[in-house]
Design an enzyme around this catalytic site. Structure first.
Site, PDB file in Angstrom:
ATOM      1  N   HIS A  79      29.631  65.427-145.433  1.00 12.30           N
ATOM      2  CA  HIS A  79      29.564  64.044-145.893  1.00 12.30           C
ATOM      3  C   HIS A  79      29.380  63.008-144.787  1.00 12.30           C
ATOM      4  CE1 HIS A  79      30.373  65.388-149.920  1.00 12.30           C
ATOM      5  NE2 HIS A  79      31.452  66.039-149.507  1.00 12.30           N
ATOM      6  N   CYS A  96      35.755  71.673-153.711  1.00 12.97           N
ATOM      7  CA  CYS A  96      35.115  71.725-152.395  1.00 12.97           C
ATOM      8  C   CYS A  96      35.840  72.700-151.476  1.00 12.97           C
ATOM      9  CB  CYS A  96      35.100  70.336-151.767  1.00 12.97           C
ATOM     10  SG  CYS A  96      33.862  69.226-152.461  1.00 12.97           S
TER      11      CYS A  96
END
Length: 257
Positions: free
Chosen positions: A177, A218
């Site tokens: 990210h 995740c």
């Protein structure tokens, strides 16, 4: 398993990662990475599936579930006024425990302490509905999470977990990210991971889900042991993610692929 392998391959192809934080001026909501049809679904209340949970939450707001014979509305009255901006400040410090709690935990605390009702299970439709209803009242409000200086050590712990490599794939949140955002993975855009729209409706889930559900998915995806719902580590990670999204507008209930 194929998708997890693709993640590893994509990151290896990207080369060494520096895990540098995204500058404030470059931070973008996950909404910006979506296709036009998904954006249209979020933007139109009659098309946004998450609004079904919001409607359920509005009904629960007026219900008296426990022996105290009190509804949320008995203490907080009209949620459009009393709850405006609340979700934009969570996770927040709980004075009784000296630790941060997220919005779901605060709702359950109120149920236990003020309504004398049984806490709702994590990811139950009722808890998601109440959370979505409360969060909806902050739509468009700028996130303020982390402004309390007493939260600083917990934000630091959340950041440490965000940066930490773990699991069989030896990856951290930042490797996707922060270092590889705006690239594509298995046809999907890699976003910056700002949690501006939770609880949100995910097309992959065909349901509304919490930020903790997404974090656990995740962690499992990098083949690490996921923390239990409500674990301090998950709340600290939530806190860090919301604090780094400070200044961005709330979107709940958002829609994501």
């Amino acid at each position: 398993m194929r998708r997890v392998g693709a993640i590893a391959a994509a990151l290896l192809m990207a080369g060494a990662v520096a895990a540098a934080e995204i500058p404030q001026a470059e931070r973008r909501s996950g909404y910006d990475f979506m296709k036009p049809d998904t954006k249209a679904m979020q933007d139109e209340d009659t098309a946004n599936p998450g609004m079904l949970w919001v409607l359920d939450g509005e009904a629960l707001w007026k219900r008296k579930p426990g022996t105290a014979n009190k509804a949320c509305a008995d203490c907080h009255d009209d949620a459009r006024t009393s709850m405006k901006g609340v979700a934009a400040r969570y996770p927040a410090l709980d004075k009784a425990t000296g630790r941060p709690v997220d919005l779901e935990q605060r709702i359950n605390s109120c149920r236990s302490n003020h309504q004398q009702a049984t806490p709702l299970p994590f990811e139950s439709r009722e808890l998601l509905a109440l959370t979505a209803f409360v969060a909806r009242q902050s739509q468009g409000v700028r996130i303020e999470t982390g402004a309390d200086p007493q939260l600083a050590p917990f934000i630091a712990k959340g950041r440490e977990l965000y940066m930490q490599r773990q699991g069989q794939l030896n990856l951290g949140c930042a490797n996707c990210h922060d270092d590889n955002w705006d690239k594509r993975l298995a046809g999907s855009a890699i976003t910056q991971g700002h949690p501006t729209g939770y609880p949100l409706y995910r097309l992959e889930w065909q349901s509304l889900g919490s930020l903790q559900r997404r974090l656990r998915a995740c962690i499992t995806g990098i083949r690490a042991q996921a923390y239990d719902y409500g674990a301090p580590e998950l709340v600290e990670l939530e806190l860090y993610l919301m604090s780094r999204a400070r200044g961005m507008p709330m979107e709940a209930p958002a829609v994501r692929p």
